[in-house]
Design an enzyme around this catalytic site. Sequence first.
Site, PDB file in Angstrom:
ATOM      1  N   ARG A  27      36.280 -29.142 -27.029  1.00 41.13           N
ATOM      2  CA  ARG A  27      35.690 -30.474 -27.238  1.00 41.13           C
ATOM      3  C   ARG A  27      35.052 -31.015 -25.962  1.00 41.13           C
ATOM      4  NH1 ARG A  27      40.569 -33.036 -29.928  1.00 41.13           N
ATOM      5  NH2 ARG A  27      40.715 -31.989 -31.918  1.00 41.13           N
ATOM      6  N   ARG A  31      33.764 -37.519 -27.307  1.00 41.41           N
ATOM      7  CA  ARG A  31      33.771 -38.980 -27.199  1.00 41.41           C
ATOM      8  C   ARG A  31      34.243 -39.515 -25.846  1.00 41.41           C
ATOM      9  NH1 ARG A  31      37.205 -40.619 -32.261  1.00 41.41           N
ATOM     10  NH2 ARG A  31      38.008 -38.516 -31.944  1.00 41.41           N
ATOM     11  N   ARG A  40      25.440 -40.133 -30.083  1.00 44.40           N
ATOM     12  CA  ARG A  40      26.015 -40.240 -31.426  1.00 44.40           C
ATOM     13  C   ARG A  40      25.596 -41.554 -32.095  1.00 44.40           C
ATOM     14  NH1 ARG A  40      32.114 -38.943 -33.596  1.00 44.40           N
ATOM     15  NH2 ARG A  40      32.072 -40.332 -35.387  1.00 44.40           N
ATOM     16  N   ASP A  78      30.952 -28.526 -36.302  1.00 40.51           N
ATOM     17  CA  ASP A  78      32.267 -28.848 -36.850  1.00 40.51           C
ATOM     18  C   ASP A  78      32.779 -27.640 -37.624  1.00 40.51           C
ATOM     19  OD1 ASP A  78      34.060 -30.213 -39.212  1.00 40.51           O
ATOM     20  OD2 ASP A  78      34.113 -31.364 -37.361  1.00 40.51           O
ATOM     21  N   TYR A 155      41.975 -27.704 -45.703  1.00 41.69           N
ATOM     22  CA  TYR A 155      41.131 -28.893 -45.925  1.00 41.69           C
ATOM     23  C   TYR A 155      40.573 -28.914 -47.348  1.00 41.69           C
ATOM     24  CZ  TYR A 155      41.181 -30.004 -40.936  1.00 41.69           C
ATOM     25  OH  TYR A 155      41.569 -30.353 -39.665  1.00 41.69           O
TER      26      TYR A 155
END
Length: 355
Positions: A27, A31, A40, A78, A155
Amino acid sequence: MTVLKNDRFLRALLKQPVDVTPVWMMRQAGRYLPEYRATRAKAGDFMSLCMNPEMACEVTLQPLDRYPQLDAAILFSDILTIPDAMGQGLYFETGEGPRFKKVVSSQADIDALPIPDPEADLGYVMDAVRTIRRELNGRVPLIGFSGSPWTLATYMVEGGSSRDFRKSKAMLYDNPQAMHALLDKLAQSVTAYLNGQIKAGAQAVQIFDSWGGALSAAAYQEFSLAYMRKIVDGLIREHDGRRVPVILFTKGGGLWLESMADSGAEALGLDWTCDIGSARARVGGKVALQGNMDPSVLYARPEAIRAEVARILAAYGEGTGHVFNLGHGITPEVDPAHAGAFFEAVHELSAQYHR
């Protein structure tokens, strides 16, 4: 063959000599970086950012521009792109994480799932890989990635994130044939997807088995590792005049490193719960190791970060075959200066182990 200005990441994965231990971070485009948050916001939402190759390239390169010590770039995307391309309808709920409009709950649902074509159905990812490779211009290698079949299946069956994997495990034990059918379809999809990334320019690939550690030892072998082995067997291993190394990362997989090392992958990712020196003693003759600092260390002062880097380097010891990384992804609240202190410490303190 692309001339790489810095190939120590690829060299370490192949257990070839390096001058310092290479470092990158899961990552690393994320963020915690103000420049990422700005891009973003411009994109509108997370999936719009993933599906715009120019913006995906922009955020992939942001950490490299900020931290010259980084030895690899990782594609910004992703793990749930494959289920989305299978028609599951991926969306993100604020504060809830990823969700799917459709849930897989029966053999009929599994039979109806297509195997996505990388260029036709996931072309935005392939275009991002090509764009990033062009803009990198040989600065560092580019890592492509996918989720593991088991992780993707959780998922799809749960309809999103889960704490206990109740529906997935119920299917696994109650209807193993259906779960195997789903995992087989996902293994075919992941193989095609990663090969598409390699053809588009990815120079190494990582399989993220985020939830393999939630399985029992027997279930892990049958329902997770077996399908990752199938993928490794089907991957393009030489491209653009080079070996394309494969990294397997099972979070919580420290108990099963020996069987993971027999998968055919060049390297294993380690989370922070196992000692890297012990892991090297167990499997280091077969594979390189990647990891494994606790991401929470980055909340500490730079001196404390440096001390933990020194400890992990000493635990691994002399020689090649170590790619320094966190044991999982960096968290959004980390001060970017602390990430910089981490990268600097790895290069500075590791030189003594490569003389």
